[in-house]
Write a protein that holds these residues in place. Sequence first.
Motif, PDB file in Angstrom:
ATOM      1  N   PHE A 295       0.814  -1.220   0.000  1.00 48.75           N
ATOM      2  CA  PHE A 295       0.000   0.000   0.000  1.00 48.75           C
ATOM      3  C   PHE A 295       0.852   1.278   0.000  1.00 48.75           C
TER       4      PHE A 295
ATOM      5  N   HIS B  17      -8.579   0.152   6.827  1.00 49.25           N
ATOM      6  CA  HIS B  17      -9.413   0.661   7.914  1.00 49.25           C
ATOM      7  C   HIS B  17     -10.350  -0.406   8.428  1.00 49.25           C
TER       8      HIS B  17
ATOM      9  N   THR C  38     -16.725  10.971  14.132  1.00 48.04           N
ATOM     10  CA  THR C  38     -15.304  10.731  14.312  1.00 48.04           C
ATOM     11  C   THR C  38     -14.995   9.271  14.631  1.00 48.04           C
ATOM     12  N   SER C  39     -15.984   8.397  14.451  1.00 43.91           N
ATOM     13  CA  SER C  39     -15.697   6.988  14.706  1.00 43.91           C
ATOM     14  C   SER C  39     -15.064   6.371  13.471  1.00 43.91           C
ATOM     15  N   MET C  40     -14.374   5.287  13.680  1.00 46.18           N
ATOM     16  CA  MET C  40     -13.720   4.607  12.563  1.00 46.18           C
ATOM     17  C   MET C  40     -14.754   4.074  11.584  1.00 46.18           C
TER      18      MET C  40
ATOM     19  N   SER D  42     -14.099  14.657   9.946  1.00 41.98           N
ATOM     20  CA  SER D  42     -13.986  13.432  10.737  1.00 41.98           C
ATOM     21  C   SER D  42     -12.523  13.137  11.044  1.00 41.98           C
ATOM     22  N   LEU D  43     -11.696  13.364  10.050  1.00 40.82           N
ATOM     23  CA  LEU D  43     -10.270  13.090  10.215  1.00 40.82           C
ATOM     24  C   LEU D  43      -9.656  13.985  11.298  1.00 40.82           C
TER      25      LEU D  43
ATOM     26  N   CYS E 273     -10.714  13.123  14.594  1.00 41.14           N
ATOM     27  CA  CYS E 273     -10.127  11.859  15.014  1.00 41.14           C
ATOM     28  C   CYS E 273      -8.683  12.075  15.445  1.00 41.14           C
TER      29      CYS E 273
ATOM     30  N   ARG F  74      -6.627  11.762  19.317  1.00 36.81           N
ATOM     31  CA  ARG F  74      -5.635  10.689  19.275  1.00 36.81           C
ATOM     32  C   ARG F  74      -4.254  11.228  19.593  1.00 36.81           C
TER      33      ARG F  74
ATOM     34  N   ARG G 259       5.142   3.587  15.395  1.00 39.11           N
ATOM     35  CA  ARG G 259       3.987   3.168  14.637  1.00 39.11           C
ATOM     36  C   ARG G 259       2.887   4.209  14.759  1.00 39.11           C
TER      37      ARG G 259
ATOM     38  N   ASN H 210       1.389   6.724  12.028  1.00 38.26           N
ATOM     39  CA  ASN H 210      -0.036   6.773  11.705  1.00 38.26           C
ATOM     40  C   ASN H 210      -0.592   8.182  11.822  1.00 38.26           C
TER      41      ASN H 210
ATOM     42  N   PHE I 284       0.761  10.304   9.040  1.00 35.83           N
ATOM     43  CA  PHE I 284       0.084  10.012   7.779  1.00 35.83           C
ATOM     44  C   PHE I 284      -1.224  10.773   7.679  1.00 35.83           C
ATOM     45  N   HIS I 285      -2.039  10.682   8.740  1.00 38.52           N
ATOM     46  CA  HIS I 285      -3.347  11.333   8.663  1.00 38.52           C
ATOM     47  C   HIS I 285      -3.214  12.861   8.644  1.00 38.52           C
TER      48      HIS I 285
ATOM     49  N   SER J 143       3.538   3.270  10.014  1.00 39.44           N
ATOM     50  CA  SER J 143       2.300   2.773  10.590  1.00 39.44           C
ATOM     51  C   SER J 143       2.059   1.304  10.247  1.00 39.44           C
TER      52      SER J 143
ATOM     53  N   ARG K 246       0.116  -5.456  19.086  1.00 44.00           N
ATOM     54  CA  ARG K 246      -1.173  -4.956  18.660  1.00 44.00           C
ATOM     55  C   ARG K 246      -1.886  -5.966  17.782  1.00 44.00           C
TER      56      ARG K 246
HETATM   57  C1  HEM Z   1      -8.862  10.692   4.308  1.00 42.45           C
HETATM   58  C2  HEM Z   1      -9.113   9.506   4.491  1.00 42.45           C
HETATM   59  C3  HEM Z   1      -8.325   8.494   5.238  1.00 42.45           C
HETATM   60  C4  HEM Z   1      -7.396   7.674   4.711  1.00 42.45           C
HETATM   61  C5  HEM Z   1      -6.939   7.613   3.261  1.00 42.45           C
HETATM   62  C6  HEM Z   1      -6.911   6.838   5.766  1.00 42.45           C
HETATM   63  C7  HEM Z   1      -5.990   5.835   5.599  1.00 42.45           C
HETATM   64  C8  HEM Z   1      -5.557   4.999   6.590  1.00 42.45           C
HETATM   65  C9  HEM Z   1      -4.704   3.906   6.398  1.00 42.45           C
HETATM   66  C10 HEM Z   1      -4.128   3.463   5.063  1.00 42.45           C
HETATM   67  C11 HEM Z   1      -4.498   3.320   7.581  1.00 42.45           C
HETATM   68  C12 HEM Z   1      -3.705   2.046   7.754  1.00 42.45           C
HETATM   69  C13 HEM Z   1      -2.693   2.053   8.746  1.00 42.45           C
HETATM   70  C14 HEM Z   1      -2.819   0.838   9.625  1.00 42.45           C
HETATM   71  O1  HEM Z   1      -3.476  -0.144   9.247  1.00 42.45           O
HETATM   72  O2  HEM Z   1      -2.258   0.875  10.699  1.00 42.45           O
HETATM   73  C15 HEM Z   1      -5.219   4.053   8.567  1.00 42.45           C
HETATM   74  C16 HEM Z   1      -5.257   3.780   9.917  1.00 42.45           C
HETATM   75  C17 HEM Z   1      -6.063   4.441  10.808  1.00 42.45           C
HETATM   76  N1  HEM Z   1      -6.967   5.429  10.504  1.00 42.45           N
HETATM   77 FE1  HEM Z   1      -7.230   6.325   8.748  1.00 42.45          FE
HETATM   78  N2  HEM Z   1      -7.538   7.182   6.930  1.00 42.45           N
HETATM   79  C18 HEM Z   1      -8.420   8.182   6.641  1.00 42.45           C
HETATM   80  C19 HEM Z   1      -9.268   8.794   7.521  1.00 42.45           C
HETATM   81  C20 HEM Z   1      -9.396   8.457   8.857  1.00 42.45           C
HETATM   82  C21 HEM Z   1     -10.354   9.010   9.744  1.00 42.45           C
HETATM   83  C22 HEM Z   1     -11.408  10.017   9.369  1.00 42.45           C
HETATM   84  C23 HEM Z   1     -10.145   8.431  10.946  1.00 42.45           C
HETATM   85  C24 HEM Z   1     -10.869   8.666  12.237  1.00 42.45           C
HETATM   86  C25 HEM Z   1     -12.068   8.418  12.450  1.00 42.45           C
HETATM   87  C26 HEM Z   1      -9.050   7.518  10.805  1.00 42.45           C
HETATM   88  C27 HEM Z   1      -8.544   6.738  11.819  1.00 42.45           C
HETATM   89  C28 HEM Z   1      -7.575   5.799  11.669  1.00 42.45           C
HETATM   90  C29 HEM Z   1      -7.029   5.024  12.740  1.00 42.45           C
HETATM   91  C30 HEM Z   1      -7.437   5.108  14.191  1.00 42.45           C
HETATM   92  C31 HEM Z   1      -6.081   4.189  12.194  1.00 42.45           C
HETATM   93  C32 HEM Z   1      -5.200   3.217  12.935  1.00 42.45           C
HETATM   94  C33 HEM Z   1      -5.767   1.912  13.021  1.00 42.45           C
HETATM   95  C34 HEM Z   1      -4.811   1.065  13.729  1.00 42.45           C
HETATM   96  O3  HEM Z   1      -4.162   1.548  14.662  1.00 42.45           O
HETATM   97  O4  HEM Z   1      -4.715  -0.083  13.343  1.00 42.45           O
HETATM   98  N3  HEM Z   1      -8.616   7.547   9.532  1.00 42.45           N
HETATM   99  N4  HEM Z   1      -5.871   5.075   7.924  1.00 42.45           N
END
Ligand code: HEM
Lengths: 359, 571
Positions: free
Chosen positions: A273, A316, B55-57, B125-126, B129, B133, B200, B204, B207-208, B496, B525
């Motif tokens: 990815f 996600h 703001t939830s996943m 939402s992002l 979030c 975090r 990690r 993450n 990235f966001h 991440s 994790r």
């Molecule tokens: C713009 C759109 C978004 C994209 C392209 C995106 C992309 C990603 C990607 C590729 C991951 C993978 C990393 C992993 O598996 O550890 C990830 C993880 C995560 N994303 Fe997003 N994200 C977006 C929006 C959001 C939003 C709006 C939230 C909050 C509600 C969010 C919360 C999270 C969280 C908490 C993780 C970590 C999950 C973990 O720790 O395993 N993301 N995101």
Amino acid sequence: MTLATATNEHLANISNTLIYSAMAVYTLAFFAYIAEWLFGSRSKVGRTAAALTSAPAAKSGPAVTVQTAGGTAVLERPKVVVRSATGARDVPDGPGAHGGDVQGDLYGRIAISLTVLAFLVELGGVIARAASVERAPWGNMYEFNITFSTVAVGVYLALLALKKNVRWLGLFLITTVLLDLGVAVTVLYTASDQLVPALHSYWLYIHVSTAILCGAVFYVGAVGTILYLFKDSYENKLAEGGTPGRFATSFLERLPASASLDKFSYRVNAAVFPLWTFTIIAGAIWAGDAWGRYWGWDPKETWAFITWVAYACYLHARATAGWKGRKAAYIALIAFGCWLFNYYGVNIFVSGKHSYAGV
Amino acid sequence: MSKTTTGTPTDGAATAPDDLGAAGSQLSTAPLEPSANPPGMGVVGWARWFWRQLTSMRVALLLLLLLALGAIPGSLIPQSGTDATKVADFRDAHATLAAVYDRLGLFHVYSSVWFSAIYILLFVSLIGCIVPRTWQFVGQLRGRPPGAPKRLTRLPAYTTWRTDASPEQVREAALALLKKRRFRAHPVGDAVAAEKGYLREVGNLAFHIALIVMLTAFAWGQLFKSEGNKLVVEGDGFSNTLISYDDFKSGNLFGTDDLVPFSFVLDKFTGTYELTGPNKGTPRTYQAAVTYSEGAYGKEKKTTVKVNEPLEIGDSKVYLTAHGYAPVVTVKDGKGKVVFHNAVPLLPLDSNVTSSGVVKVMDGYKNPQGVSEQLGFQAFFLPTYGGGSVVSSQFPAMLNPVLNLAPYYGDLGVDSGIPQSVYQLDKTHMKDFKDAKGQQLRQNLKPGETMTLPNGAGSITYDGTKEWANFQVTQQPGSGWALAGATAAIFGLAGSLFIQRRRVWVRATRGADGVTVVEMGGLGRSESAKLPEELGDLAGTLYDQAPGAPDPGDTSESPDTPAVPAEGAEK
Ligand code: HEM
């Protein structure tokens, strides 16, 4: 007006011969894989069934594995006990296509040797093609297809060389490689030639090579995902006390456990990815140089973005309770579908800036 | 063997908190899933509920899916931003459907209300979030890894042995070892707690955040960008001011003062084409040699602009986007006075650069009767004329150039105030010249040849051909930020996805018989083969410092009898 460098027809012909030879060897490999599966069906492996339907006494707790710490030599060292997470189904992996059958295993090994041979021949074909045009072999769909299948097989062989448990992929991979090459030589063939000016850029090397690699790896992930879905329903059925059909039993028993397949696809998809993200960004930089804008919602760009978002959804989904397992797997398949559509669909049905020489 | 009917393997972290209490908590900063039922607590309650949902996943996931779905129609329906003519064709072909599409904004999906709504919600939402975090993560960094759970045996990776070393010695050695391996470690009670892989979470979050930076940079660029086109014939120049452009577009907040001052002259355009083979005529190189100077009185410099290699001056980029031919013609009136001498750029019609356009003589011409009149020549240019009555070029380069002209006289209509294309002839007030047979006059000219107009009306000579190049000058502020965001996104993502956050506990206690019992447990994790490997490695090293003591009886070193190896858990 300067004369454009003439293409080297001789090398181009050598390339064609090599590609056809590779197809012949892949076909032999294909039959050897079939033989492996057929012979393998003689053995009666019922590990999954045993694990899921065994006596209640075995319900005591999650399975544990003992690993030797710090290498194999030091026997008196402490041993690590591995326990899979609670709630997980503890199903052992299947033995592979040969099902433990000696003759099946032999055919499987022959198949892999043939695959290695075909891979080398095909690689030679791709290199000859590149030499004939004095550039990277990625100027049109024909070249894209032959490079793509070479890379996909290369990824498979590399995983095998790294001693990963991926031998079960062989038949599925070679079948599609044959399809891919068949389409390439019949429908997509374009005589070797040089590039239009928009393709003259070192970003071509970066963007297209990573795109091909990503595609090949996504493909491997998708095969894992499909097999996961089958194996998972099979395990579900067994766990609910059903009796799956004989063919399903024989076939699916030999594959790794659904949890392993799921994990395999996740690893594979997650690993590429970031590279896919990079590919899109490299493409945007190139578009910025070539067309004067980084992002213009050209159909190809749009579908690359859709594919990216779809894989982000998948990642996600895996991180969100309630969306793991089958639901996430469906998203992964949709994401791969987007990738495929971006390659074939957009090139053929949708016109945009990315339609180049040869389809 | 657990016999479960759930089809979904859950990972360590998801179950750990229930099982292990504080030890398993906060191994990530992913938000907990909010409950689906809204609390009936008035406006504030609802607002809070709505915010939690947003703001939830789960909602982030849905919005992402929507974003992907929403992007699809724009790739299948013609878009006015990319191809206005296609949109017009579509409107002609499907009038009713076009009306529906218009209402839904489907001709400009990516700037439509609904598409914007999706991504704005996603980014709200992002942000909603990321902020909590980040705080949570900062808290985790300030705090320390939680103490060991009561029963280390329940952890996904576990090992134990007995040693003659004292518990204090073991703990000290463990603390030193873990610190050396760059764990954050500290003693808690009878154990050492350690954690590693914080990058990690950093990755993450980075990235966001990078996604937000990218979007902001993109939006900024849209507001302040400018894009103009200018066709330049060899030998002519261009200076970067608004009036010099043939056409010009800019973002809402762009001001004319924002144009970077520079100028350039097109010295020469070169195009080469495949001469033989199945792809005969396919372009191979396009390049424009230019002399440019920065600022109002900058020093002159020479350079080449190619298709993939724009000229960068300050914030501006000058791209080579198209090229064509501009035949040089001389028009004389009946008395032999030159009334027009210029290169006339013609527009390419096909890939072999068959070109068309108009030579317009607007002032200075008097007809044989001495009355002022205007002349117009409908022109077709074939860089490679195939002979006979073929009206299209056979090759894009000038192998056998021919200029085909059809002259008209009268009023060009240019003074009527209605803007007119320089490439089209408005014949409403024009009459054609007739040849001897009474047919419309039309003639092929080779370079150097002259066509004489009947009845002493004058002549036109095709002197030679220049090439022209079209330059697109763009300014897109914010692209540096977008690139920085993109780079950060990739590295963040790699961190991440490839870094595993994990905890290790080492407990050393004195057993009933006075011999020290060492227990080690690891929790990640997600289930990974790396975790037990690492634990084994740590245990092996620690074992060297606290070697095993003989077992009191015949009890095995491992607490559970090894069952069927769960191969699945290994990979
Ligand atoms: C713009 C759109 C978004 C994209 C392209 C995106 C992309 C990603 C990607 C590729 C991951 C993978 C990393 C992993 O598996 O550890 C990830 C993880 C995560 N994303 Fe997003 N994200 C977006 C929006 C959001 C939003 C709006 C939230 C909050 C509600 C969010 C919360 C999270 C969280 C908490 C993780 C970590 C999950 C973990 O720790 O395993 N993301 N995101």
